[in-house]
Design an enzyme around this catalytic site. Structure first.
Site, PDB file in Angstrom:
ATOM      1  N   ASP A  13      54.007  15.999 -20.508  1.00 22.84           N
ATOM      2  CA  ASP A  13      53.754  16.606 -19.196  1.00 22.84           C
ATOM      3  C   ASP A  13      53.685  18.132 -19.244  1.00 22.84           C
ATOM      4  OD1 ASP A  13      53.852  14.024 -18.218  1.00 22.84           O
ATOM      5  OD2 ASP A  13      55.995  14.150 -17.757  1.00 22.84           O
ATOM      6  N   LYS A  16      48.625  19.128 -20.468  1.00 21.37           N
ATOM      7  CA  LYS A  16      47.513  18.866 -21.409  1.00 21.37           C
ATOM      8  C   LYS A  16      46.207  18.578 -20.667  1.00 21.37           C
ATOM      9  CE  LYS A  16      50.076  15.560 -23.145  1.00 21.37           C
ATOM     10  NZ  LYS A  16      51.368  15.850 -22.493  1.00 21.37           N
ATOM     11  N   GLY A  40      50.061  10.430 -18.081  1.00 22.91           N
ATOM     12  CA  GLY A  40      49.488  10.798 -16.787  1.00 22.91           C
ATOM     13  C   GLY A  40      49.033  12.227 -16.933  1.00 22.91           C
ATOM     14  N   HIS A  41      47.738  12.438 -17.015  1.00 24.41           N
ATOM     15  CA  HIS A  41      47.193  13.779 -17.238  1.00 24.41           C
ATOM     16  C   HIS A  41      46.518  14.268 -15.960  1.00 24.41           C
ATOM     17  CE1 HIS A  41      47.058  13.153 -21.895  1.00 24.41           C
ATOM     18  NE2 HIS A  41      48.257  13.029 -21.378  1.00 24.41           N
ATOM     19  N   GLN A 221      51.628  12.357 -24.469  1.00 28.48           N
ATOM     20  CA  GLN A 221      53.072  12.563 -24.646  1.00 28.48           C
ATOM     21  C   GLN A 221      53.322  13.938 -25.289  1.00 28.48           C
ATOM     22  OE1 GLN A 221      51.869   9.087 -25.787  1.00 28.48           O
ATOM     23  NE2 GLN A 221      52.005   8.956 -23.567  1.00 28.48           N
ATOM     24  N   ASP A 330      54.181  30.382 -13.264  1.00 23.73           N
ATOM     25  CA  ASP A 330      54.413  30.650 -11.835  1.00 23.73           C
ATOM     26  C   ASP A 330      55.723  30.052 -11.335  1.00 23.73           C
ATOM     27  OD1 ASP A 330      52.637  28.276 -12.422  1.00 23.73           O
ATOM     28  OD2 ASP A 330      53.251  27.772 -10.378  1.00 23.73           O
TER      29      ASP A 330
HETATM   30  P1  GDP Z   1      50.120  16.328 -18.963  1.00 27.81           P
HETATM   31  O1  GDP Z   1      50.675  14.956 -19.046  1.00 27.81           O
HETATM   32  O2  GDP Z   1      50.520  17.183 -20.133  1.00 27.81           O
HETATM   33  O3  GDP Z   1      48.641  16.360 -18.723  1.00 27.81           O
HETATM   34  O4  GDP Z   1      50.803  17.007 -17.700  1.00 27.81           O
HETATM   35  P2  GDP Z   1      51.028  16.315 -16.248  1.00 27.81           P
HETATM   36  O5  GDP Z   1      49.746  16.252 -15.550  1.00 27.81           O
HETATM   37  O6  GDP Z   1      51.815  15.066 -16.390  1.00 27.81           O
HETATM   38  O7  GDP Z   1      52.046  17.338 -15.611  1.00 27.81           O
HETATM   39  C1  GDP Z   1      51.724  18.671 -15.427  1.00 27.81           C
HETATM   40  C2  GDP Z   1      51.851  18.968 -13.923  1.00 27.81           C
HETATM   41  O8  GDP Z   1      51.885  20.366 -13.722  1.00 27.81           O
HETATM   42  C3  GDP Z   1      50.680  18.466 -13.120  1.00 27.81           C
HETATM   43  O9  GDP Z   1      51.109  18.138 -11.825  1.00 27.81           O
HETATM   44  C4  GDP Z   1      49.748  19.673 -13.087  1.00 27.81           C
HETATM   45  O10 GDP Z   1      48.883  19.667 -11.964  1.00 27.81           O
HETATM   46  C5  GDP Z   1      50.738  20.783 -12.979  1.00 27.81           C
HETATM   47  N1  GDP Z   1      50.363  22.058 -13.601  1.00 27.81           N
HETATM   48  C6  GDP Z   1      49.637  22.278 -14.727  1.00 27.81           C
HETATM   49  N2  GDP Z   1      49.622  23.598 -15.009  1.00 27.81           N
HETATM   50  C7  GDP Z   1      50.340  24.204 -14.048  1.00 27.81           C
HETATM   51  C8  GDP Z   1      50.730  25.560 -13.811  1.00 27.81           C
HETATM   52  O11 GDP Z   1      50.413  26.481 -14.550  1.00 27.81           O
HETATM   53  N3  GDP Z   1      51.498  25.793 -12.697  1.00 27.81           N
HETATM   54  C9  GDP Z   1      51.888  24.802 -11.858  1.00 27.81           C
HETATM   55  N4  GDP Z   1      52.649  25.136 -10.812  1.00 27.81           N
HETATM   56  N5  GDP Z   1      51.547  23.522 -12.060  1.00 27.81           N
HETATM   57  C10 GDP Z   1      50.811  23.233 -13.146  1.00 27.81           C
HETATM   58  P1  IMO Z   2      51.957  12.474 -20.933  1.00 22.46           P
HETATM   59  O1  IMO Z   2      50.779  12.196 -21.832  1.00 22.46           O
HETATM   60  C1  IMO Z   2      56.276  12.284 -20.353  1.00 22.46           C
HETATM   61  C2  IMO Z   2      58.369   8.836 -22.062  1.00 22.46           C
HETATM   62  C3  IMO Z   2      58.971   7.823 -21.116  1.00 22.46           C
HETATM   63  C4  IMO Z   2      60.138   7.349 -21.962  1.00 22.46           C
HETATM   64  C5  IMO Z   2      59.564   7.339 -23.375  1.00 22.46           C
HETATM   65  C6  IMO Z   2      59.033   5.981 -23.818  1.00 22.46           C
HETATM   66  O2  IMO Z   2      51.657  12.393 -19.492  1.00 22.46           O
HETATM   67  O3  IMO Z   2      52.637  13.741 -21.345  1.00 22.46           O
HETATM   68  P2  IMO Z   2      56.935   4.478 -23.179  1.00 22.46           P
HETATM   69  O4  IMO Z   2      56.370   4.083 -21.870  1.00 22.46           O
HETATM   70  O5  IMO Z   2      56.022   5.258 -24.055  1.00 22.46           O
HETATM   71  O6  IMO Z   2      57.570   3.320 -23.910  1.00 22.46           O
HETATM   72  O7  IMO Z   2      58.165   5.446 -22.823  1.00 22.46           O
HETATM   73  O8  IMO Z   2      58.497   8.267 -23.358  1.00 22.46           O
HETATM   74  N1  IMO Z   2      56.922   9.100 -21.855  1.00 22.46           N
HETATM   75  C7  IMO Z   2      56.436  10.229 -21.317  1.00 22.46           C
HETATM   76  N2  IMO Z   2      57.071  11.290 -20.801  1.00 22.46           N
HETATM   77  N3  IMO Z   2      54.930  12.266 -20.432  1.00 22.46           N
HETATM   78  C8  IMO Z   2      54.286  11.218 -20.978  1.00 22.46           C
HETATM   79  O9  IMO Z   2      52.949  11.234 -21.212  1.00 22.46           O
HETATM   80  C9  IMO Z   2      55.031  10.102 -21.416  1.00 22.46           C
HETATM   81  N4  IMO Z   2      54.717   8.902 -21.962  1.00 22.46           N
HETATM   82  C10 IMO Z   2      55.889   8.312 -22.234  1.00 22.46           C
HETATM   83  O10 IMO Z   2      59.393   8.431 -19.926  1.00 22.46           O
HETATM   84  O11 IMO Z   2      61.178   8.287 -21.941  1.00 22.46           O
HETATM   85 MG    MG Z   3      51.828  13.630 -17.897  1.00 22.04          MG
END
Ligand code: GDP
Ligand code: IMO
Ligand code: MG
Length: 419
Positions: A13, A16, A40-41, A221, A330
């Site tokens: 998270d 990416k 979840g991207h 991840q 931010d």
């Molecule tokens: P990913 O799994 O690495 O793609 O990241 P996620 O989408 O799960 O989580 C990142 C969260 O932070 C999402 O809700 C994005 O919309 C948000 N986000 C990404 N970059 C920024 C940033 O620079 N500032 C803020 N406030 N939110 C951000």
């Molecule tokens: P993105 O790509 C954050 C965590 C789960 C749990 C562990 C194992 O959005 O960054 P699983 O379902 O793979 O058996 O869970 O890994 N986990 C993540 N945490 N971002 C993710 O993906 C994750 N995918 C799995 O919360 O701790």
């Molecule tokens: Mg994510």
């Protein structure tokens, strides 16, 4: 042409999805290399927010190939939902290719995930319950079903054989379930997956490399969730690191170009497991609130803490990171002091690496840096950012011995600055 890799350096998270979307215009192919719908991207542009789980984050750009690699595991039901949701926005999906070698998540894999977590009780991993672990277990156990099997004449036979194995294990767990409805939905969704081009993606990529196409490999991840190098057993079931791009796409290490390492200006983790710099006080709550730290896949609140330098250095070394990208700067606006964990104490002794055992006994030792008050979300260039942020960036670059090439100050595409 080389393949660049973009991956998370923390517990996932990091942002990416946003950065892959920002960088896509520089590439011909975006290829996801591991994980499944546990990911979840999130992407934001033109006031719309999208969350992708299986589909690569370059999908919103026309003329770019998006490829789901052999290292990915696919749930047809979630895939169908993703396709439906992007199709509503008139996004072209004809340039989405899928490896024949990608494994399928069966309904019973999800049941096994839930049964295993339930049996673990307090020791549970905190899995997203998307069936990831059991699907990769079947892959390495040489029992799995792959995308290329869908078109074979005896697909149902293969499906039933694997399902029956799973039902025996579920019996062992004494886990109650009702399969009828979810199985029906799964087969119904399979028809959507069938419509896409299933290809020998490694050959496709070899040709693309030969023809000087620019390829970006998208990780899911984060490094600290890697099956080998993460905080085992509180990890996911794939190699989230740069080596995973080689096995998850069928490209050789010789063809890896830049490795972009993404990290948040602080740290989060969702699910169980050690997190040395976790904050249990109002500062942690404040970071979570401002950063809107809720899982993009499960909606669970993310645990929050200060940035962890030893953990980042470890991730940088394992991945061979060449450039850093710092996200969510931010979110740190409004803190008098910002802290960064520089090393740990374990049984009273100083250590600056993550040891094999006792990760949950590590006491973080912090350096304090000055915070800033200014809201960064409205700035139009980094020159408008307060000097304290510049100092934080410079200090991180010195500690991590790498340049920070991107600083992100909001979820939108536009809130991204190149240095
Ligand atoms: P990913 O799994 O690495 O793609 O990241 P996620 O989408 O799960 O989580 C990142 C969260 O932070 C999402 O809700 C994005 O919309 C948000 N986000 C990404 N970059 C920024 C940033 O620079 N500032 C803020 N406030 N939110 C951000
Ligand atoms: P993105 O790509 C954050 C965590 C789960 C749990 C562990 C194992 O959005 O960054 P699983 O379902 O793979 O058996 O869970 O890994 N986990 C993540 N945490 N971002 C993710 O993906 C994750 N995918 C799995 O919360 O701790
Ligand atoms: Mg994510």
């Amino acid at each position: 042409m080389n393949v660049d890799v973009l991956l998370g350096l923390q517990w996932g998270d990091e942002g990416k999805g946003k950065i892959v979307d920002v960088l896509t215009s520089n590439y011909n192919i975006i290829a996801r290399f591991q994980g499944g719908p546990n990911a979840g991207h999130t992407l934001e542009f033109d006031g719309i927010k999208h969350v992708l789980h299986t589909i690569p984050s370059g999908i919103f750009h026309q003329g770019v190939i998006n490829l789901i690699g052999n290292g990915v595991v696919i749930d047809p039901v979630i895939f169908k939902k993703e396709i439906e949701s992007i199709s509503k926005l008139n996004v072209k999906t004809s340039e989405l290719l899928i490896s024949k070698k990608a494994h399928l998540i069966l309904p019973t894999h999800k049941l096994l995930d839930a049964a295993s977590e339930k049996a673990k009780g307090k020791e549970k991993i905190g899995s997203t319950l998307k069936g990831i672990g059991p699907t990769y277990m079947d892959k390495t156990g040489r029992n799995g079903l792959r995308v290329g099997d869908i078109s074979s004449n005896n697909f149902e036979e293969k499906y039933n054989a694997l399902k029956n194995k799973h039902l025996q294990i579920l019996n062992f767990y004494d886990y109650e379930y009702d399969l009828t409805e979810i199985e029906e939905k799964w087969f119904d969704s399979l028809s959507v997956l069938k419509k896409f081009q299933h290809i020998d993606s490694e050959h496709y990529l070899h040709n693309a490399i030969k023809n000087n196409k620019k390829i970006l490999a998208e990780g899911a991840q984060g490094t600290l969730l890697d099956i080998d190098f993460g905080s085992y057993p509180f990890v996911t079931s794939s190699n989230t690191i740069s080596a995973g791009a080689c096995t998850g796409l069928g490209i050789s290490p010789r063809h890896i170009g830049d490795t972009y390492g993404i990290f948040k200006a602080y740290c989060t983790r969702v699910g169980s497991g050690p997190f040395p710099s976790e904050l249990f006080d109002e500062t942690g709550e404040k970071i979570g609130k401002i950063g809107n730290e809720f899982g993009a896949t499960t909606g669970r609140p993310r645990r929050c803490g200060w940035i962890d330098i030893p953990a980042l250095k470890y991730a940088i070394n394992i991945n061979g990171v060449t450039q850093l990208m710092m996200m969510k700067a931010d979110v740190l606006s409004g803190f008098d002091k910002i802290k960064a964990c520089t090393h740990y104490l374990l049984n009273g002794k100083k250590i600056d690496y993550l040891p094999f055992e006792d990760n949950d006994k590590l006491i973080p030792v912090y350096k304090e840096l000055s915070g800033w008050k200014e809201n960064l979300m409205e700035i139009e260039s980094l020159s408008e950012a307060p000097k304290e942020l510049h100092k934080y960036i410079k200090w991180l670059e010195k500690e991590l011995e790498l340049p920070i090439k991107i600083v992100s100050v909001g979820p939108d595409r536009k809130q991204t600055f190149f240095r």
